[in-house]
Scaffold this active site. Structure first.
Site, PDB file in Angstrom:
ATOM      1  N   ARG A  51     113.709 -12.351-102.451  1.00 51.45           N
ATOM      2  CA  ARG A  51     113.219 -11.166-103.138  1.00 51.45           C
ATOM      3  C   ARG A  51     113.719 -11.329-104.569  1.00 51.45           C
ATOM      4  O   ARG A  51     113.164 -12.142-105.299  1.00 51.45           O
ATOM      5  CB  ARG A  51     113.713  -9.897-102.415  1.00 51.45           C
ATOM      6  CG  ARG A  51     112.855  -8.693-102.676  1.00 51.45           C
ATOM      7  CD  ARG A  51     113.284  -7.481-101.867  1.00 51.45           C
ATOM      8  NE  ARG A  51     114.684  -7.120-102.073  1.00 51.45           N
ATOM      9  CZ  ARG A  51     115.281  -6.093-101.467  1.00 51.45           C
ATOM     10  NH1 ARG A  51     114.623  -5.345-100.605  1.00 51.45           N
ATOM     11  NH2 ARG A  51     116.554  -5.818-101.720  1.00 51.45           N
ATOM     12  N   MET A  78     100.122  18.082 -89.984  1.00 43.94           N
ATOM     13  CA  MET A  78     100.754  18.173 -91.301  1.00 43.94           C
ATOM     14  C   MET A  78     101.878  19.201 -91.334  1.00 43.94           C
ATOM     15  O   MET A  78     102.934  18.978 -91.930  1.00 43.94           O
ATOM     16  CB  MET A  78      99.699  18.531 -92.362  1.00 43.94           C
ATOM     17  CG  MET A  78     100.246  18.485 -93.775  1.00 43.94           C
ATOM     18  SD  MET A  78      99.045  19.005 -94.987  1.00 43.94           S
ATOM     19  CE  MET A  78      97.896  17.640 -94.965  1.00 43.94           C
ATOM     20  N   TYR A  85      95.179  17.688 -82.290  1.00 42.27           N
ATOM     21  CA  TYR A  85      94.079  16.877 -82.804  1.00 42.27           C
ATOM     22  C   TYR A  85      93.760  15.729 -81.852  1.00 42.27           C
ATOM     23  O   TYR A  85      94.668  15.071 -81.341  1.00 42.27           O
ATOM     24  CB  TYR A  85      94.443  16.288 -84.168  1.00 42.27           C
ATOM     25  CG  TYR A  85      94.409  17.286 -85.289  1.00 42.27           C
ATOM     26  CD1 TYR A  85      93.247  17.976 -85.603  1.00 42.27           C
ATOM     27  CD2 TYR A  85      95.547  17.529 -86.046  1.00 42.27           C
ATOM     28  CE1 TYR A  85      93.221  18.879 -86.647  1.00 42.27           C
ATOM     29  CE2 TYR A  85      95.534  18.428 -87.095  1.00 42.27           C
ATOM     30  CZ  TYR A  85      94.363  19.104 -87.392  1.00 42.27           C
ATOM     31  OH  TYR A  85      94.351  19.995 -88.424  1.00 42.27           O
ATOM     32  N   LYS A 134     120.423   5.114-104.407  1.00 45.34           N
ATOM     33  CA  LYS A 134     119.031   5.002-104.866  1.00 45.34           C
ATOM     34  C   LYS A 134     118.117   5.913-104.039  1.00 45.34           C
ATOM     35  O   LYS A 134     118.541   6.444-103.003  1.00 45.34           O
ATOM     36  CB  LYS A 134     118.582   3.542-104.728  1.00 45.34           C
ATOM     37  CG  LYS A 134     118.631   3.020-103.296  1.00 45.34           C
ATOM     38  CD  LYS A 134     118.565   1.496-103.238  1.00 45.34           C
ATOM     39  CE  LYS A 134     118.568   1.008-101.802  1.00 45.34           C
ATOM     40  NZ  LYS A 134     118.704  -0.452-101.710  1.00 45.34           N
TER      41      LYS A 134
END
Ligand SMILES: *Cc1c(COP(=O)(O)O)cnc(C)c1O
Length: 357
Positions: free
Chosen positions: A130, A303, A255, A35
């Protein structure tokens, strides 16, 4: 030219890992879980490498359809089953096994009059809370399914382990016992174990095992690496240095200026970032391989770039090879440094990262 950020997938390692599953579970059929785009490794590429798996498991019907359209003939189990009648059509058209876990699905199936067109796995909820029917609902659910002409008999029976990655947690034993007691009187094949079940809980190994993460060479346990369990890592994430410069004591990097240099050093900029799937949460000190040697990440992940301290690698130059995880640097270790699990790292590789085999 190979793009700076790229992943290399070792298909021999995938095959080796399937063989390792068979060593741990020699008498079981293997439902290879592919998956989420083969855990980020590429759905079709992984399926083709694993063609001698006894079945594939995917989460959603669209993933199963992709396998069929690519010509794969293995049995395919869709773990989330269907929610709408239109979706059931697709299971029949593409001959996909459906997991039946909720009563809405029973109503949809009950309306169909064709004979023996749909293989199903009845899912029991033994504590995960679940998907699945409660044990007390099994007899009525089973009776309904057994009476539906469209269902192929016998029905498969499955459950999912919630805590198997913790070998000291009693929950797993209780789930296995509850499952076995509940299904004892019914025919049909059983399936319990995910990777952690296969590797750590012999009693979880039944007719079918459902390995996912271990096929990709990754340990389901926080305390071990795949390599320690006899697995071979499949994905390596590569990039390169694109700048090398000196920084002085007191300079801040990146940053927010969250990193302040304690002494002057050489700083390397690597073309990889969260836009490629490198985790933004990776903390200062996370290891990065530059020319095969470990150097620490410093400053925030941005990024497109990260920064590393090249103080121990003064000869490093732009263009030099960088490995973010792979040979010599386990993805499990990076996950730990980023306060996540390796599943999210391999699944999270983005479109920008070109894959080579
Ligand atoms: C994803 C999944 C698996 C595989 O789990 P791993 O921990 O990756 O081995 C097995 N069974 C079900 C129902 C799943 O959803």
């Amino acid at each position: 030219m190979i793009p700076a950020a790229h992943a290399v997938i070792d298909l021999d390692a995938v095959r080796h890992n399937l063989a390792t599953v068979r060593q741990y579970a020699p008498d079981a059929n293997v439902m290879a879980v592919i998956k989420a785009n083969g855990y980020g490794h590429g759905l079709l590429r992984i399926a083709e490498a694993l063609q001698n798996a006894d079945a594939f498991a995917v989460a959603r019907v669209d993933e199963g359809i992709r396998l069929r359209k690519a010509g794969l003939k293995n049995r395919v189990v869709v773990l989330e089953g269907f929610t709408y009648a239109e979706e059931l059509e697709e299971f029949i058209e593409y001959q996909l096994d459906a997991v039946v876990h909720t009563s809405v699905q029973l109503e949809i199936i009950d309306n169909r009059k064709e004979q023996g067109q749909l293989a199903v796995w009845l899912k029991l909820d033994t504590g995960m809370n679940r998907l699945g029917f409660k044990p007390a609902e099994l007899s009525s659910t089973y009776r309904l399914l057994a009476a539906c002409p469209i269902i192929k008999q016998p029905i498969g029976l499955m459950t999912h382990l919630a805590n198997a990655d913790d070998k000291n947690d009693e929950t797993t034993k209780n789930q296995i016992r509850l499952f076995n007691d509940t299904v004892a009187a019914y025919p049909g094949q059983r399936s319990i174990a995910n990777s952690a079940g296969i590797l750590g809980w012999d009693d979880a190994i039944t007719d079918w095992v459902r390995p996912g993460i271990m096929l990709y060479g990754i340990s389901p346990y926080p305390e071990a690496t795949g390599q320690q369990l006899g697995l071979r890592p499949v994905m390596a994430l590569h990039s390169r240095l694109i700048s090398v410069k000196s920084v002085e004591k007191g300079d801040t990097v990146g940053y927010g200026g969250s990193w302040r240099c304690e002494k002057s050093t050489l700083l390397g900029v690597v073309a990889i970032g969260y836009g490629d799937g490198y985790p933004r949460q990776a903390k200062a000190g996370t290891p990065v391989l530059v020319n095969g040697k470990r150097v620490p990440l410093i400053g925030r992940v941005s990024m497109d770039m990260i920064t590393v301290d090249l103080g121990s690698q003064p000869q490093a130059r732009p263009g030099d090879a960088v490995i973010l995880w792979g040979d010599g640097l386990a993805v499990e270790e990076i996950a730990h440094c980023a306060n996540t699990i390796p599943y999210t790292l391999v699944c999270g590789i983005t479109q920008r990262v070109q894959i080579f085999c």
